[in-house]
Design an enzyme around this catalytic site. Structure first.
Site, PDB file in Angstrom:
ATOM      1  N   ASP A 145      -0.664  -1.181 -10.707  1.00  0.00           N
ATOM      2  CA  ASP A 145      -0.031   0.117 -10.983  1.00  0.00           C
ATOM      3  C   ASP A 145       1.487  -0.006 -10.907  1.00  0.00           C
ATOM      4  O   ASP A 145       2.201   0.619 -11.688  1.00  0.00           O
ATOM      5  CB  ASP A 145      -0.457   1.160  -9.934  1.00  0.00           C
ATOM      6  CG  ASP A 145      -1.775   1.831 -10.278  1.00  0.00           C
ATOM      7  OD1 ASP A 145      -2.492   1.294 -11.127  1.00  0.00           O
ATOM      8  OD2 ASP A 145      -2.068   2.890  -9.686  1.00  0.00           O
TER       9      ASP A 145
ATOM     10  N   ASP B 184       6.752  -3.207  -1.284  1.00  0.00           N
ATOM     11  CA  ASP B 184       6.248  -2.517  -0.084  1.00  0.00           C
ATOM     12  C   ASP B 184       4.754  -2.702   0.157  1.00  0.00           C
ATOM     13  O   ASP B 184       4.223  -2.201   1.136  1.00  0.00           O
ATOM     14  CB  ASP B 184       6.649  -1.031  -0.049  1.00  0.00           C
ATOM     15  CG  ASP B 184       5.954  -0.152  -1.074  1.00  0.00           C
ATOM     16  OD1 ASP B 184       5.267  -0.696  -1.959  1.00  0.00           O
ATOM     17  OD2 ASP B 184       6.104   1.076  -0.999  1.00  0.00           O
TER      18      ASP B 184
ATOM     19  N   CYS C  45       4.041   4.286   0.452  1.00  0.00           N
ATOM     20  CA  CYS C  45       4.266   4.841  -0.893  1.00  0.00           C
ATOM     21  C   CYS C  45       4.282   6.359  -0.938  1.00  0.00           C
ATOM     22  O   CYS C  45       4.815   6.951  -1.875  1.00  0.00           O
ATOM     23  CB  CYS C  45       3.168   4.379  -1.846  1.00  0.00           C
ATOM     24  SG  CYS C  45       2.847   2.632  -1.832  1.00  0.00           S
TER      25      CYS C  45
HETATM   26  O1  KQY Z   1       3.717   1.536  -4.208  1.00  0.00           O
HETATM   27  C1  KQY Z   1       4.187   2.639  -4.326  1.00  0.00           C
HETATM   28  N1  KQY Z   1       5.379   2.859  -3.838  1.00  0.00           N
HETATM   29  C2  KQY Z   1       3.564   3.705  -5.176  1.00  0.00           C
HETATM   30  C3  KQY Z   1       2.282   3.429  -5.802  1.00  0.00           C
HETATM   31  C4  KQY Z   1       2.077   4.342  -6.956  1.00  0.00           C
HETATM   32  C5  KQY Z   1       0.807   4.172  -7.670  1.00  0.00           C
HETATM   33  C6  KQY Z   1       0.611   5.169  -8.752  1.00  0.00           C
HETATM   34  N2  KQY Z   1      -0.732   5.270  -9.163  1.00  0.00           N
END
Ligand code: KQY
Length: 371
Positions: free
Chosen positions: A219, A225, A364
């Site tokens: 994704d 992170d 995230c």
């Molecule tokens: O890793 C992140 N900072 C965000 C992941 C977002 C995934 C969207 N489906």
């Protein structure tokens, strides 16, 4: 208020996540085409994460007008719930990246101690690679937060997500080539130009580039992170596996080799703490069937989940980390984090798998605002 120069020209720098926060920002999940069973499980886990973080620092959760009442009812009273439109709830990537400055650091500029960078966002890769087709509400979230907080805003046209960078607050930036050099982000910028932009925005002067992120983190094209983060200046935690037949092994081994040969902005050798990944874990038939097919990336049963314990949030005095129901690895992760953060209380969030099913984890979905 929008200053003219770059943040670093005013003496701003991005602080380490362990530096004091005034609050944590989160969104509220609702997309039925990303969060299974109309987001009911994700909402329960987001509420648990918000609740645990709120034991260490104030938390604001932003929810859409349709979901505000539901969010309010599921969150403790002391958590502020604001109405805000958004396309999904990944606040690491759509909220501002906050920077700070000492009062004395820029003569002639009487701006505030805290400012925010509003990066360009293309939904992790733009049309063709994006996670959902319309991200027009997401791109306004950073600006709205900065308005609410009356914090100066630095708009930046470079595409960047907060989850693709980690800093030690002392001049070092940790990132991955897989994401930042991916042609789906800033095809017109060279590595050197990207470094120059980040220097002038984050106040960093040294980069440690890991070749790739976590296996299966498609994704985000390998956000840092999910594979590696700083525990403090000079010390990083790296997602690891000893299983040479796991495609993650090669990724972790190459990152380990880069890190062991690297020095940071202050000339320190990097100490690497290995943190074993759980599983491997896969999306079940039932989980995949609960995600509606609409306007977001399809989710398929048997897909390997991008699950890692490194995707945690450092609050004031607490570390809020995912656990996945893998008893041995969950316990190991708890112990590793307790010894990496002796001055923090480590809280593991069971059911973090629900966030992982949506493509990310605790780091995230959170964004710290420095004190
Ligand atoms: O890793 C992140 N900072 C965000 C992941 C977002 C995934 C969207 N489906």
């Amino acid at each position: 208020m929008e200053p003219n120069g770059s943040p670093a020209s005013y003496g701003y720098r991005m602080p380490g996540e362990w530096e004091r926060h005034s609050r944590c920002w989160m969104g509220w999940p609702e997309r039925p085409d990303n969060w299974r069973d109309d987001a009911q499980h994700a909402q329960r886990v987001f509420a648990r994460v918000a609740s645990e973080i709120s034991k260490f620092e104030p938390v604001t959760v932003c929810a859409s007008s349709q979901e505000w009442e539901n969010a309010r009812s599921k969150l403790p009273k002391h958590i502020r719930v604001l109405e805000m439109s958004m396309d999904d709830a990944w606040f690491r990537d759509i909220a501002p990246t906050f920077v700070v400055r000492d009062k004395s650091s820029s003569p002639g500029y009487d701006g505030q101690r805290v400012a925010g960078i509003d990066w360009n966002f293309n939904c992790w890769g733009g049309l063709g690679d994006c996670c959902y087709r319309d991200w027009s509400k997401d791109i306004l979230v950073a600006r709205k937060i900065l308005e609410i907080e009356a914090v100066p805003r630095f708009p930046e046209d470079m595409v960047l997500e907060g989850g693709s960078i980690h800093v030690d607050g002392e001049g070092t930036c940790l990132t991955t080539e897989e994401c930042l050099l991916n042609p789906n982000r800033n095809p017109n910028l060279t590595r050197e130009e990207i470094e120059n932009r980040l220097m002038s925005y984050l106040g960093v002067r040294k980069f440690i580039w890991l070749p790739r992120g976590l296996y299966g983190d498609d994704d985000t094209n390998g956000h840092i992170d999910n594979i590696c983060c700083f525990a403090r200046p000079g010390v990083v935690i790296l997602s690891w596996t000893d299983d040479k037949s796991d495609p993650q092994y090669e990724r972790s081994a190459e990152a380990f080799s880069v890190l062991s040969n690297a020095t940071d902005a202050c000339g320190r050798r990097i100490e690497v703490i290995k943190l074993h990944i759980p599983g491997p874990l896969y999306m079940t038939e039932e989980e995949a069937a609960g995600v509606k097919v609409m306007n977001a990336k399809y989710r398929f049963a048997e897909t390997r989940l991008a699950a890692s314990y490194v995707n945690f949030y450092i609050a004031n005095g607490g570390v809020i980390a995912p656990s996945f129901g893998d008893e041995k690895r969950d316990r190991e992760a708890y112990n590793v984090l307790c010894s990496a953060f002796p001055d923090h209380e480590v809280v593991m969030i069971e059911e973090a798998r629900e966030i992982c099913l949506g493509g990310g984890n605790i780091h995230c979905i959170t964004q710290q605002q420095p004190a």
